[in-house]
Enzyme design. Structure first.
Site, PDB file in Angstrom:
ATOM      1  CD  GLU A   1      -3.051   0.274   0.206  1.00  0.00           C
ATOM      2  OE1 GLU A   1      -1.840   0.045   0.019  1.00  0.00           O
ATOM      3  OE2 GLU A   1      -3.470   1.290   0.779  1.00  0.00           O
TER       4      GLU A   1
ATOM      5  NE  ARG B   1      -4.000   2.809   9.311  1.00  0.00           N
ATOM      6  CZ  ARG B   1      -3.966   3.112   8.003  1.00  0.00           C
ATOM      7  NH1 ARG B   1      -2.842   3.494   7.459  1.00  0.00           N
ATOM      8  NH2 ARG B   1      -5.056   3.031   7.273  1.00  0.00           N
TER       9      ARG B   1
ATOM     10  NE  ARG C   1       5.184   1.407   5.144  1.00  0.00           N
ATOM     11  CZ  ARG C   1       4.438   1.200   4.063  1.00  0.00           C
ATOM     12  NH1 ARG C   1       3.158   1.561   4.066  1.00  0.00           N
ATOM     13  NH2 ARG C   1       4.961   0.632   2.983  1.00  0.00           N
TER      14      ARG C   1
END
Length: 426
Positions: free
Chosen positions: A351, A279, A264
């Protein structure tokens, strides 16, 4: 993607549901595009009928010796043929315009999804377990502090090789990441009834369109120099396994899982979570995908959530389950549960899994259908996807929750068979 007939018959409900997601009313625009398409198709049909009739009249005119009338009819047929050829191109454009307009509209939330603008509107469903209690006095360390101190988490070398938001794992920490992924696969295939799949990591744009990453979220993807994209999640190849297919109802529910790397661009997260592994541009995830009949999908969402929760419970990690509000749900979801694991180093829940039911939203984009048992009726399947769970974040959670005073990390018991019996790293 939506059924335009349903929108036409339920325009007020459609716009009201979009408003809950923060989108402007779109029913009138979509209906107008469809009306233009339908009107044009009607004119083409009329032209084809007139061409067929005129063709028959040519023969009659010639038979009666009226060559002038026959020639006039021949000229008329030639004009109609030209109109039809041009009209077919216009029809394709009108269809494309309607599909393009619908492709950027999100799925409609279920009635029980809470309203809200962002994550502040999410609602806690339940908690499992307790926050860990440590036998040392200093604040718990974050995963990157532990990993760098052990020499097994190298961000500097990764940056030299690839830039920011990459990590190079070494030694026992690399092995621990591998162990976590293998453990998840075994749980889902041996205990939860999923079939393991090893899918391609490169897919065509049509696959990303099917699962609704394209066209709206292209900036979040990595595209190769050719016609392929790197997958942002294994949801893409796993769900598209049924694209263009008509399944027998007896084949449903279809449950598949895959452990893959995901890629991503994180285009919208500049400045967020720049330290550590939270991330990354490249990360490993165990994905769960279900394909069901329409009357199975809501129950399947609860089942999928329980499968993801089971992984964290076996690892002994404290977590909470959140129902996402309308403003925080993913584009293709009708309802989403997030599992947020407790990270002592951050003193926060983060999360680690999202489980979503998409209804027939993706199935319509992929033309994925099923044949109703003992019937000739064919309908669209429902699709679901969930993380079962994100491996990198599970590694973070294990390191932070199982850290010791000396900076070592105790290996959870369920992972020790994958670590050749090793009880502690570092």
């Amino acid at each position: 993607m939506f059924d335009i007939r349903w929108i036409r018959e339920n325009s007020e409900a459609f716009d009201k549901a979009l408003a809950r997601r923060g989108y402007e009313a779109s029913a009138a625009k979509l209906i107008a595009l469809d009306e233009a398409r339908r009107s044009h198709i009607a004119s083409l049909q009329e032209a084809q009928e007139r061409r067929n009739a005129a063709s028959k009249e040519i023969g009659k005119a010639k038979a009666s010796g009226d060559e002038a009338a026959a020639q006039a009819l021949i000229d008329e047929v030639a004009k109609i043929k030209s109109f039809i050829q041009e009209g077919e191109e216009v029809e394709r454009r009108l269809i494309a315009d309607l599909e393009a307009a619908m492709a950027v509209i999100p799925n409609l939330p279920l009635d029980d999804v809470p309203d809200g603008e962002d994550e502040a509107g999410n609602v806690e469903v339940r908690k499992w377990g307790e926050k860990p209690k440590f036998e040392f006095n200093h604040p718990p360390k974050e995963h990157f502090e532990l990993g760098e101190a052990q020499g097994g988490m190298d961000f500097a070398t990764a940056a030299k090789l690839s830039g920011s938001r990459f990590v190079l794992l070494k030694g026992q920490i690399a092995r621990l990441e591998r162990a976590i992924g293998q453990f998840m696969l075994d749980v889902h295939t041996q205990q939860n009834g999923y079939m393991e799949v090893s899918p391609p990591l490169l897919v065509h744009g049509s696959a990303l369109y099917g699962t609704s990453q394209l066209p709206k979220f292209e900036e979040d993807l990595f595209k190769t120099g050719g016609e392929h994209y790197l997958i942002p999640t294994a949801e893409v190849p796993l769900t598209n396994m049924v694209a263009g297919e008509i399944l027998a109802e007896d084949e449903l529910p279809l449950r598949v899982t895959a452990l893959t790397y995901c890629f991503r661009s994180e285009a919208g997260s500049a400045g967020r979570d720049t330290r550590g592994m939270l991330r990354q541009h490249q990360f490993m995830k165990c994905e769960l995908v279900s394909v069901t009949a329409p009357d199975q999908s809501i129950d399947e969402l609860e089942r999928m959530l329980a499968c993801a929760e089971k992984v964290l419970e076996l690892l002994g990690l404290h977590y909470r389950v959140m129902t996402l509000c309308t403003g925080d749900m993913g584009f293709g979801a009708r309802k989403t549960y997030d599992i947020e694991v407790w990270l002592p180093g951050q003193d926060a829940y983060r999360e680690i899994s999202s489980c979503s039911v998409c209804g027939d939203f993706q199935a319509r984009r992929m033309n994925a259908r099923y044949r109703v048992k003992d019937s000739k009726q064919i309908g669209h399947v429902h699709t679901l996807n969930g993380s079962g769970v994100a491996v990198g974040r599970a590694l973070i959670a294990v390191m932070e929750n199982y850290q010791n005073a000396d900076g070592s990390v105790t290996v959870p018991e369920v992972l020790r068979p994958y670590m050749n019996g090793l009880e502690k790293i570092g």
